[in-house]
Design a protein around this motif. Structure first.
Motif, PDB file in Angstrom:
ATOM      1  N   VAL A  11       0.839  -1.204   0.000  1.00 58.20           N
ATOM      2  CA  VAL A  11       0.000   0.000   0.000  1.00 58.20           C
ATOM      3  C   VAL A  11       0.873   1.254   0.000  1.00 58.20           C
ATOM      4  O   VAL A  11       0.664   2.176  -0.793  1.00 58.20           O
ATOM      5  CB  VAL A  11      -0.961   0.001   1.210  1.00 58.20           C
ATOM      6  N   GLY A  12       1.883   1.277   0.884  1.00 56.81           N
ATOM      7  CA  GLY A  12       2.809   2.409   0.913  1.00 56.81           C
ATOM      8  C   GLY A  12       3.483   2.595  -0.439  1.00 56.81           C
ATOM      9  O   GLY A  12       3.634   3.723  -0.935  1.00 56.81           O
ATOM     10  N   SER A  30       9.524   4.144   7.885  1.00 57.54           N
ATOM     11  CA  SER A  30       9.618   2.776   8.358  1.00 57.54           C
ATOM     12  C   SER A  30      10.144   2.789   9.796  1.00 57.54           C
ATOM     13  O   SER A  30      10.527   3.843  10.294  1.00 57.54           O
ATOM     14  CB  SER A  30      10.572   2.062   7.403  1.00 57.54           C
ATOM     15  N   THR A  32      12.877   1.636  10.796  1.00 55.05           N
ATOM     16  CA  THR A  32      14.323   1.875  10.794  1.00 55.05           C
ATOM     17  C   THR A  32      14.692   2.804   9.636  1.00 55.05           C
ATOM     18  O   THR A  32      13.964   2.875   8.638  1.00 55.05           O
ATOM     19  CB  THR A  32      15.093   0.547  10.604  1.00 55.05           C
ATOM     20  N   ASN A  35      15.606   0.706   6.101  1.00 59.52           N
ATOM     21  CA  ASN A  35      14.740  -0.366   5.599  1.00 59.52           C
ATOM     22  C   ASN A  35      14.995  -0.584   4.103  1.00 59.52           C
ATOM     23  O   ASN A  35      14.866   0.349   3.303  1.00 59.52           O
ATOM     24  CB  ASN A  35      13.284   0.038   5.846  1.00 59.52           C
ATOM     25  N   PHE A  54       9.781   6.508  10.559  1.00 59.05           N
ATOM     26  CA  PHE A  54       8.405   6.993  10.727  1.00 59.05           C
ATOM     27  C   PHE A  54       8.432   8.459  11.181  1.00 59.05           C
ATOM     28  O   PHE A  54       7.672   9.286  10.688  1.00 59.05           O
ATOM     29  CB  PHE A  54       7.664   6.157  11.780  1.00 59.05           C
ATOM     30  N   CYS A  67      -0.129   3.881   6.267  1.00 56.63           N
ATOM     31  CA  CYS A  67      -0.229   2.633   5.488  1.00 56.63           C
ATOM     32  C   CYS A  67       0.490   1.522   6.236  1.00 56.63           C
ATOM     33  O   CYS A  67       1.203   0.712   5.622  1.00 56.63           O
ATOM     34  CB  CYS A  67       0.396   2.791   4.113  1.00 56.63           C
ATOM     35  N   THR A  68       0.355   1.506   7.553  1.00 54.66           N
ATOM     36  CA  THR A  68       1.031   0.470   8.340  1.00 54.66           C
ATOM     37  C   THR A  68       0.054  -0.649   8.674  1.00 54.66           C
ATOM     38  O   THR A  68      -1.171  -0.489   8.573  1.00 54.66           O
ATOM     39  CB  THR A  68       1.605   1.061   9.641  1.00 54.66           C
ATOM     40  N   GLU A  75       1.048   1.854  17.372  1.00 54.75           N
ATOM     41  CA  GLU A  75       2.482   1.775  17.713  1.00 54.75           C
ATOM     42  C   GLU A  75       3.312   2.592  16.705  1.00 54.75           C
ATOM     43  O   GLU A  75       4.202   3.365  17.091  1.00 54.75           O
ATOM     44  CB  GLU A  75       2.889   0.304  17.622  1.00 54.75           C
ATOM     45  N   VAL A  93      -5.493   4.638   5.979  1.00 55.52           N
ATOM     46  CA  VAL A  93      -5.998   3.640   5.022  1.00 55.52           C
ATOM     47  C   VAL A  93      -5.879   2.220   5.582  1.00 55.52           C
ATOM     48  O   VAL A  93      -6.083   1.257   4.864  1.00 55.52           O
ATOM     49  CB  VAL A  93      -5.262   3.737   3.663  1.00 55.52           C
ATOM     50  N   ALA A  94      -5.544   2.113   6.875  1.00 53.92           N
ATOM     51  CA  ALA A  94      -5.238   0.792   7.450  1.00 53.92           C
ATOM     52  C   ALA A  94      -6.493   0.036   7.888  1.00 53.92           C
ATOM     53  O   ALA A  94      -7.509   0.629   8.253  1.00 53.92           O
ATOM     54  CB  ALA A  94      -4.284   0.968   8.623  1.00 53.92           C
ATOM     55  N   ASN A  95      -6.401  -1.268   7.866  1.00 54.51           N
ATOM     56  CA  ASN A  95      -7.441  -2.149   8.396  1.00 54.51           C
ATOM     57  C   ASN A  95      -6.831  -3.067   9.441  1.00 54.51           C
ATOM     58  O   ASN A  95      -5.703  -3.540   9.271  1.00 54.51           O
ATOM     59  CB  ASN A  95      -8.021  -3.030   7.286  1.00 54.51           C
ATOM     60  N   MET A 132      -6.977   1.855  -5.261  1.00 55.75           N
ATOM     61  CA  MET A 132      -6.868   3.114  -4.507  1.00 55.75           C
ATOM     62  C   MET A 132      -6.316   4.230  -5.376  1.00 55.75           C
ATOM     63  O   MET A 132      -6.840   5.333  -5.390  1.00 55.75           O
ATOM     64  CB  MET A 132      -5.867   2.971  -3.339  1.00 55.75           C
TER      65      MET A 132
HETATM   66  N1  LIG Z   1      -3.141  -4.552   0.508  1.00 54.57           N
HETATM   67  C1  LIG Z   1      -4.139  -3.786   0.160  1.00 54.57           C
HETATM   68  O1  LIG Z   1      -4.465  -3.654  -1.024  1.00 54.57           O
HETATM   69  C2  LIG Z   1      -4.886  -3.028   1.232  1.00 54.57           C
HETATM   70  C3  LIG Z   1      -6.126  -2.460   0.922  1.00 54.57           C
HETATM   71  C4  LIG Z   1      -6.770  -1.697   1.900  1.00 54.57           C
HETATM   72  C5  LIG Z   1      -6.184  -1.502   3.135  1.00 54.57           C
HETATM   73  N2  LIG Z   1      -4.990  -2.099   3.409  1.00 54.57           N
HETATM   74  C6  LIG Z   1      -4.352  -1.841   4.709  1.00 54.57           C
HETATM   75  O2  LIG Z   1      -3.201  -1.033   4.471  1.00 54.57           O
HETATM   76  C7  LIG Z   1      -2.215  -1.279   5.470  1.00 54.57           C
HETATM   77  C8  LIG Z   1      -0.870  -1.606   4.805  1.00 54.57           C
HETATM   78  O3  LIG Z   1      -0.944  -2.838   4.160  1.00 54.57           O
HETATM   79  P1  LIG Z   1       0.354  -3.467   3.464  1.00 54.57           P
HETATM   80  O4  LIG Z   1      -0.027  -4.819   3.026  1.00 54.57           O
HETATM   81  O5  LIG Z   1       0.914  -2.506   2.501  1.00 54.57           O
HETATM   82  O6  LIG Z   1       1.431  -3.505   4.620  1.00 54.57           O
HETATM   83  P2  LIG Z   1       1.521  -4.342   6.009  1.00 54.57           P
HETATM   84  O7  LIG Z   1       2.413  -5.482   5.786  1.00 54.57           O
HETATM   85  O8  LIG Z   1       0.155  -4.576   6.560  1.00 54.57           O
HETATM   86  O9  LIG Z   1       2.257  -3.258   6.952  1.00 54.57           O
HETATM   87  C9  LIG Z   1       3.566  -2.916   6.700  1.00 54.57           C
HETATM   88  C10 LIG Z   1       3.992  -1.781   7.585  1.00 54.57           C
HETATM   89  O10 LIG Z   1       3.621  -1.989   8.960  1.00 54.57           O
HETATM   90  C11 LIG Z   1       4.749  -1.689   9.768  1.00 54.57           C
HETATM   91  N3  LIG Z   1       4.759  -2.482  11.002  1.00 54.57           N
HETATM   92  C12 LIG Z   1       4.663  -3.829  11.115  1.00 54.57           C
HETATM   93  N4  LIG Z   1       4.786  -4.189  12.412  1.00 54.57           N
HETATM   94  C13 LIG Z   1       4.977  -3.053  13.129  1.00 54.57           C
HETATM   95  C14 LIG Z   1       5.176  -2.765  14.493  1.00 54.57           C
HETATM   96  N5  LIG Z   1       5.224  -3.738  15.420  1.00 54.57           N
HETATM   97  N6  LIG Z   1       5.310  -1.477  14.873  1.00 54.57           N
HETATM   98  C15 LIG Z   1       5.279  -0.474  13.959  1.00 54.57           C
HETATM   99  N7  LIG Z   1       5.103  -0.695  12.635  1.00 54.57           N
HETATM  100  C16 LIG Z   1       4.955  -1.956  12.223  1.00 54.57           C
HETATM  101  C17 LIG Z   1       5.945  -2.064   8.911  1.00 54.57           C
HETATM  102  O11 LIG Z   1       7.089  -1.364   9.389  1.00 54.57           O
HETATM  103  P3  LIG Z   1       8.536  -1.578   8.683  1.00 54.57           P
HETATM  104  O12 LIG Z   1       8.486  -0.712   7.455  1.00 54.57           O
HETATM  105  O13 LIG Z   1       9.469  -1.073   9.709  1.00 54.57           O
HETATM  106  O14 LIG Z   1       8.661  -3.032   8.382  1.00 54.57           O
HETATM  107  C18 LIG Z   1       5.504  -1.637   7.538  1.00 54.57           C
HETATM  108  O15 LIG Z   1       5.861  -0.300   7.265  1.00 54.57           O
HETATM  109  C19 LIG Z   1      -2.753  -2.402   6.330  1.00 54.57           C
HETATM  110  O16 LIG Z   1      -3.342  -1.840   7.480  1.00 54.57           O
HETATM  111  C20 LIG Z   1      -3.810  -3.047   5.438  1.00 54.57           C
HETATM  112  O17 LIG Z   1      -4.832  -3.671   6.196  1.00 54.57           O
HETATM  113  C21 LIG Z   1      -4.344  -2.863   2.503  1.00 54.57           C
END
Ligand SMILES: NC(=O)c1ccc[n+]([C@@H]2O[C@H](COP(=O)([O-])OP(=O)(O)OC[C@H]3O[C@@H](n4cnc5c(N)ncnc54)[C@H](OP(=O)(O)O)[C@@H]3O)[C@@H](O)[C@H]2O)c1
Length: 206
Positions: A11-12, A30, A32, A35, A54, A67-68, A75, A93-95, A132
């Motif tokens: 997503v990011g 991120s 770190t 990253n 971050f 987009c985390t 967190e 945009v997070a779920n 999106m």
């Molecule tokens: N995939 C889709 O098409 C879609 C659609 C709608 C909504 N979403 C939502 O969009 C968001 C992002 O989805 P994604 O699939 O791109 O990524 P993701 O894998 O859900 O999240 C990745 C991010 O979360 C951070 N993160 C993970 N554990 C963490 C912790 N303990 N503390 C702080 N940060 C942490 C990671 O940090 P690092 O960079 O440091 O690893 C990374 O930047 C999610 O909430 C998802 O539900 C996704």
């Protein structure tokens, strides 16, 4: 506009890439500073793109996307800095998945509570990340929703969504309305299973 994108996942990447292509200056954040996914994205996306922590990305952006990972978003936003985000538009945009882990209040509300002086707008979480940023990939009219307490912030976000190509943007009201759209994700998951693709959306006929 300078925009912070918190999150190095798909997503990011999708949002950051589209924003840079539209001419914005974007910093991907991120946990770190080094990253490799963020560094690779910054390399790929071009001169308007850079990577940081971050906190650095939150400081950089006038507008900041969350987009985390939804279960870890609070967190991540604490690491970004609640003071740093004061007064800024935070587009959430997070779920939280599975949905049962969320509790009765939406993540959008929890983010607004964590950041009382930020203007949180919940949007785009009801579609796949490719949709999106490129809604025109799907034929016909289809809909995206806005939830947030600040009318001016929602106007800014609506304009940004229009630059992505969105035409039907429904403002549902204050941030509590994110409960409904976050719950819709249950239907989204069922639809993806039956359709066998994430390239779909719903349109509100009226
Ligand atoms: N995939 C889709 O098409 C879609 C659609 C709608 C909504 N979403 C939502 O969009 C968001 C992002 O989805 P994604 O699939 O791109 O990524 P993701 O894998 O859900 O999240 C990745 C991010 O979360 C951070 N993160 C993970 N554990 C963490 C912790 N303990 N503390 C702080 N940060 C942490 C990671 O940090 P690092 O960079 O440091 O690893 C990374 O930047 C999610 O909430 C998802 O539900 C996704």
């Amino acid at each position: 506009v300078r925009i912070g994108v918190l999150g190095t996942g798909m997503v990011g990447n999708a949002i950051g890439t589209r924003l840079v292509a539209l001419g914005h200056q974007v910093m991907m954040g991120s946990r770190t500073a080094t990253n490799p996914k963020a560094a690779a994205w910054a390399e790929r996306a071009g001169p308007g793109a850079r990577a940081g922590t971050f906190a650095e990305a939150a400081g950089f952006g006038e507008v900041v996307f969350n987009c985390t990972n939804g279960a870890k978003s609070l967190e991540a936003l604490r690491a970004a800095g609640t003071d740093t985000l004061e007064g800024k538009i935070v587009i959430d945009v997070a779920n939280v998945l599975p949905l049962e882990d969320r509790g009765p209040r939406s993540l959008g509300e929890q983010v607004q509570e964590l950041l009382p002086y930020a203007k949180v707008v919940k949007t785009l979480h009801t579609v796949n990340c490719e949709v999106m940023v490129n809604p025109e990939r799907l034929p016909g009219s289809h809909t995206v929703f806005l939830s947030g307490n600040d009318g001016d912030a929602k106007r800014v976000v609506r304009e940004l969504l229009e630059t992505f190509g969105w035409r039907d943007v429904i403002d549902l009201g204050d941030i509590t309305t994110a409960r409904a759209t976050e719950s819709y994700v249950a239907l989204w998951l069922s639809l993806r299973k039956s359709l066998g693709t994430a390239a779909f959306n719903i349109g509100v006929a009226r």
